[in-house]
Scaffold this active site. Structure first.
Site, PDB file in Angstrom:
ATOM      1  CG  HIS A  52      -1.918  -1.356   1.542  1.00 17.62           C
ATOM      2  ND1 HIS A  52      -2.078  -1.887   2.150  1.00 17.62           N
ATOM      3  CD2 HIS A  52      -2.650  -1.588   0.588  1.00 17.62           C
ATOM      4  CE1 HIS A  52      -3.185  -2.303   2.482  1.00 17.62           C
ATOM      5  NE2 HIS A  52      -3.472  -2.321   0.628  1.00 17.62           N
ATOM      6  CE  LYS A  76     -12.841  -7.673   1.061  1.00 19.28           C
ATOM      7  NZ  LYS A  76     -12.050  -6.637   0.412  1.00 19.28           N
ATOM      8  NE  ARG A 125      -2.387  -7.398  -4.811  1.00 24.98           N
ATOM      9  CZ  ARG A 125      -3.529  -7.891  -4.009  1.00 24.98           C
ATOM     10  NH1 ARG A 125      -3.239  -8.178  -2.781  1.00 24.98           N
ATOM     11  NH2 ARG A 125      -4.394  -7.853  -4.222  1.00 24.98           N
ATOM     12  CB  SER A 163      -3.895  -6.924   4.136  1.00 25.18           C
ATOM     13  OG  SER A 163      -3.918  -6.017   3.635  1.00 25.18           O
TER      14      SER A 163
END
Ligand code: PNS
Length: 197
Positions: A52, A76, A125, A163
């Protein structure tokens, strides 16, 4: 024949030739908004990683103001509270003067509009990210045509980093120090410490 279109009085509010007070302030604020190019970098940041950080540093080179927007995203079931996630991001970004950290809930496009942002940044990514990101970008465009989504690729060394994986490695006792700032590593240890009965 002249093709100029007639503009009826009802179509546009009349602007005062001699603005003062609130009107003057409103116009100045609008001008400032147009001059400062603000971009939003939204995410759950549960927790904030070096990946990040890499994306924010790249965005800060392109925009006047980068707003890291921590989404409440209760659905989430994040490991860290919204306040904790915000604090971790603030601490990771304190050396970047043009970067702000805020929290938001509700629609991203509405938040971006409130902040006067012209674009949203998302990190990309790998190809596996693409489908979801593409759907989200197009949905956001449908909701607000003027808001662009810009994808930025982090440094190659972070393309595998997420994460979710950081939390899993930390939970299983692995070393996460190469992937997160030191204060995040500490917070992960504290959060995942086995509780005494
Ligand atoms: O880090 P994440 O979890 O991938 O971030 C996802 C996030 C927060 C960017 C996304 O869930 C979002 O924008 N949430 C706000 C609600 C919203 O606008 N939903 C519609 C998106 S198309």
């Amino acid at each position: 024949m002249s093709r100029r279109r007639v503009r009826y009085a009802s179509q546009k509010p009349q602007q005062s030739l001699f603005p003062f007070g609130k009107e003057l302030a409103r116009r100045a604020a609008n001008r400032e908004r147009e001059l400062v190019r603000t971009v939003i970098y939204p995410g759950s940041f549960d927790p904030f990683t070096n990946g990040h950080l890499d994306v924010v540093e790249r965005a800060a080179k392109l925009f006047d103001c980068v707003v890291v927007a921590v989404a409440s995203n209760d659905a989430k079931r994040p490991l860290f509270t919204l306040a904790e996630r915000r604090r971790m991001a603030v601490s990771a970004l304190k050396s970047l003067p043009s970067v702000e950290v805020e929290t938001f809930d509700g629609l991203l496009v509405e938040y971006a509009q409130r902040r006067g942002a012209c674009a949203v940044i998302r990190g990309l990514r790998a190809v596996s990210d693409f489908e979801f990101e593409f759907q989200m970008a197009l949905m956001n465009r449908k909701l607000n045509q003027r808001l662009e989504t810009i994808f930025m690729m982090p440094k190659g060394a972070y393309t595998f980093l997420s994460s979710k994986l950081v939390k899993e490695v930390a939970r299983l006792g692995g070393d996460v120090s190469p992937f997160v700032p030191a204060h995040v590593e500490k917070a992960l240890k504290a959060k995942l410490k086995p509780r005494r009965r």
